[in-house]
Motif scaffolding. Structure first.
Motif, PDB file in Angstrom:
ATOM      1  N   ALA A 158       0.828  -1.202   0.000  1.00 21.86           N
ATOM      2  CA  ALA A 158       0.000   0.000   0.000  1.00 21.86           C
ATOM      3  C   ALA A 158       0.867   1.259   0.000  1.00 21.86           C
ATOM      4  O   ALA A 158       0.528   2.254  -0.650  1.00 21.86           O
ATOM      5  N   CYS A 159       1.966   1.246   0.725  1.00 21.96           N
ATOM      6  CA  CYS A 159       2.864   2.393   0.742  1.00 21.96           C
ATOM      7  C   CYS A 159       3.522   2.597  -0.615  1.00 21.96           C
ATOM      8  O   CYS A 159       3.657   3.725  -1.091  1.00 21.96           O
ATOM      9  N   MET A 160       3.906   1.508  -1.250  1.00 18.49           N
ATOM     10  CA  MET A 160       4.527   1.623  -2.568  1.00 18.49           C
ATOM     11  C   MET A 160       3.559   2.225  -3.578  1.00 18.49           C
ATOM     12  O   MET A 160       3.934   3.086  -4.383  1.00 18.49           O
ATOM     13  N   LEU A 161       2.283   1.812  -3.529  1.00 21.28           N
ATOM     14  CA  LEU A 161       1.291   2.287  -4.488  1.00 21.28           C
ATOM     15  C   LEU A 161       0.572   3.549  -4.012  1.00 21.28           C
ATOM     16  O   LEU A 161      -0.329   4.038  -4.690  1.00 21.28           O
ATOM     17  N   GLN A 162       0.936   4.051  -2.834  1.00 19.54           N
ATOM     18  CA  GLN A 162       0.413   5.320  -2.301  1.00 19.54           C
ATOM     19  C   GLN A 162      -1.111   5.281  -2.147  1.00 19.54           C
ATOM     20  O   GLN A 162      -1.833   6.110  -2.696  1.00 19.54           O
ATOM     21  N   LEU A 163      -1.589   4.301  -1.392  1.00 23.28           N
ATOM     22  CA  LEU A 163      -3.014   4.150  -1.104  1.00 23.28           C
ATOM     23  C   LEU A 163      -3.251   4.536   0.354  1.00 23.28           C
ATOM     24  O   LEU A 163      -3.125   3.714   1.265  1.00 23.28           O
ATOM     25  N   ASP A 164      -3.576   5.799   0.582  1.00 23.60           N
ATOM     26  CA  ASP A 164      -3.659   6.325   1.944  1.00 23.60           C
ATOM     27  C   ASP A 164      -4.723   5.622   2.778  1.00 23.60           C
ATOM     28  O   ASP A 164      -4.525   5.352   3.966  1.00 23.60           O
TER      29      ASP A 164
END
Length: 490
Positions: A158-164
């Protein structure tokens, strides 16, 4: 008659007039009531109107479920294919643009914006295919179920794909499931990925766990521990930690900590005239379970480190005697029994007993180094140059201060990992070769890893695990070594 006629006329009114009269009479009675009283007829009218305005619910097939099944799982009408970790997902740009990562990729001038198939470089070793499946699927549904055992991998993706939103849900899952068993991993993960609330909550529990030594035990025996330099540094770190636990009032500078720990051990031996190893004393007993996970075989292979072990007198003699014996037999097998190193995969043995070492590369440039200690004649040089990491089995091309094996081939089990962090300590990039077996001839080189310059950040931390000899059996009276010696004697 007049009055009687009047009564007849009144009773002979039509139905409509009678109803109107009744209504008029009712209105008059209502007017006689208190102003705040509710009229029954008005209430009934309002109930009828409410029924007309109330929607009737009928359970239909969930739109979210339909989208998830049809578009994500079945991949219908896909307009882009994502490839990562040897797996493919047929997805849709309109859904992927919910991710900051893909939104920037598709809207900018990147070459990927017009491609139908994209190969994702996964720089974080915490990310696996199962985590990517969950994260990609979250773009097609309203809710996501996150198992506590999988939260670290999902958070990394999720951090890699920037899904807050998913990052926040992972944080909530971690906070709800922090325990003595999970605190070490959750704390490290939260620190890497910037979840301050999780770091704070797990840090409070971590303080108590550290005092009991549980977290140190988990760290030292972990196969994922990043060891900088050599195993002797693990022993030194434990010695300093033990000193602080036994002297909680110590508040000197960190640079002075090792010297103060050594001075405290020396004074204790002198004052008490105590020749008993410290871990056998009442004060040292609580620390035995932690020190037992130090891989002593990679400390005694260096003369200076072996002398420090003897001087400190922390470890019980039987621990060291067993290690010296095993290393001696390993050397004899290498010299006389043609043990050229591990040739069969034994990952469990590798995780438990491989050599751990590391190096920090402060900036981009050319580096070449070896780790000190006797490694059974296997002089391994490690080179970093032009974003390549290369292993070389040195025999004749470079000078070496110790004995070098001249056997035509030597086998090696290894795993190499890289990591870099930003100024806040958050993980920026990580790579791993995984467990591998390698055969090298004399002076042969092998390219271990080719790094992507877009993902390369310095300082870069290099951590390696090595196994130079084959796993050996217990040295029992009926062991093969004794049988072999008997045959030679006859």
């Amino acid at each position: 008659m007049g009055s009687l006629s009047s009564r007849f006329q009144s009773s002979s009114q039509g139905p409509e007039e009678a109803a109107e009269g009744t209504s008029h009479k009712h209105r008059c009675e209502c007017k006689k009531r208190k102003r705040n009283a509710q009229c029954d007829c008005d209430s009934e009218q309002e109930e009828d109107d409410g029924r007309l305005d109330t929607p009737r619910r009928k359970k239909l097939k969930s739109t979210s479920r339909y989208i998830y099944q049809t578009l994500f799982l079945n991949g219908e009408n896909s307009d882009i294919r994502i490839c990562a970790l040897e797996q493919q997902w047929n997805l849709h740009k309109v859904y992927l643009c919910q991710s900051g990562y893909f939104s920037s990729m598709f809207s900018g001038s990147w070459k990927e914006s017009n491609m139908m198939e994209i190969n994702l470089e996964i720089p974080d070793q915490n990310i696996d295919t199962e985590a990517l499946q969950v994260v990609f699927g979250s773009l097609y549904r309203d809710d996501v179920l996150i198992k506590p055992s999988r939260v670290v991998s999902i958070l990394a993706a999720a951090c890699m794909l920037q899904l807050d939103g998913l990052i926040q849900q992972c944080g909530e899952t971690m906070k709800e499931n922090i325990s003595a068993k999970t605190v070490c991993g959750y704390y490290a993960c939260a620190s890497i990925y910037g979840l301050d609330l999780v770091t704070k909550k797990s840090g409070l529990l971590l303080i108590g766990v550290i005092k009991r030594g549980e977290v140190m035990e988990l760290l030292i025996k972990s196969s994922d521990l990043f060891v900088m330099q050599v195993e002797m540094d693990v022993y030194t770190a434990l010695k300093k930690w033990m000193f602080v636990q036994l002297n909680p009032s110590w508040d000197g500078p960190i640079k002075q900590l090792l010297a103060d720990a050594d001075a405290w051990l020396c004074k204790r031996r002198t004052d008490l005239c105590d020749k008993e190893p410290f871990l056998n004393t009442d004060d040292g007993e609580p620390f035995r379970s932690v020190f037992k996970y130090v891989r002593l075989q990679y400390i005694i292979n260096d003369l200076a480190s072996a002398r420090i072990l003897e001087r400190d007198n922390i470890l019980p003699p039987d621990w060291l005697t067993s290690v010296y014996k095993n290393q001696w037999f390993a050397m004899l097998r290498t010299e006389f029994d043609n043990d050229n190193g591990p040739q069969e995969a034994n990952k469990d043995e590798f995780e438990l007993s491989s050599m751990r070492c590391g190096r920090k590369l402060t900036k981009d440039g050319d580096y070449c180094w070896r780790w000190t200690g006797f490694n059974f004649g296997f002089d391994l040089l490690v080179t970093y140059t032009n974003r390549f990491i290369v292993f070389k089995r040195n025999t004749l091309s470079q000078p070496c201060g110790g004995a070098v094996s001249l056997q035509p081939r030597r086998h090696l089990a290894f795993r190499l990992r890289l990591a870099s962090f930003d100024s806040r300590g958050k993980l920026v990039c990580s790579r791993s070769t995984g467990f591998q077996l390698l055969t090298l001839e004399k002076d042969q080189e092998y390219v271990v890893m080719n790094l992507d310059s877009r993902l390369l950040t310095f300082p870069l931390y290099v951590c390696c695990n090595f196994q130079y000899t084959s796993p050996h059996p217990d040295h029992r009276p009926d062991s093969p070594e004794q049988d072999s010696a008997a045959r030679c004697a006859s």
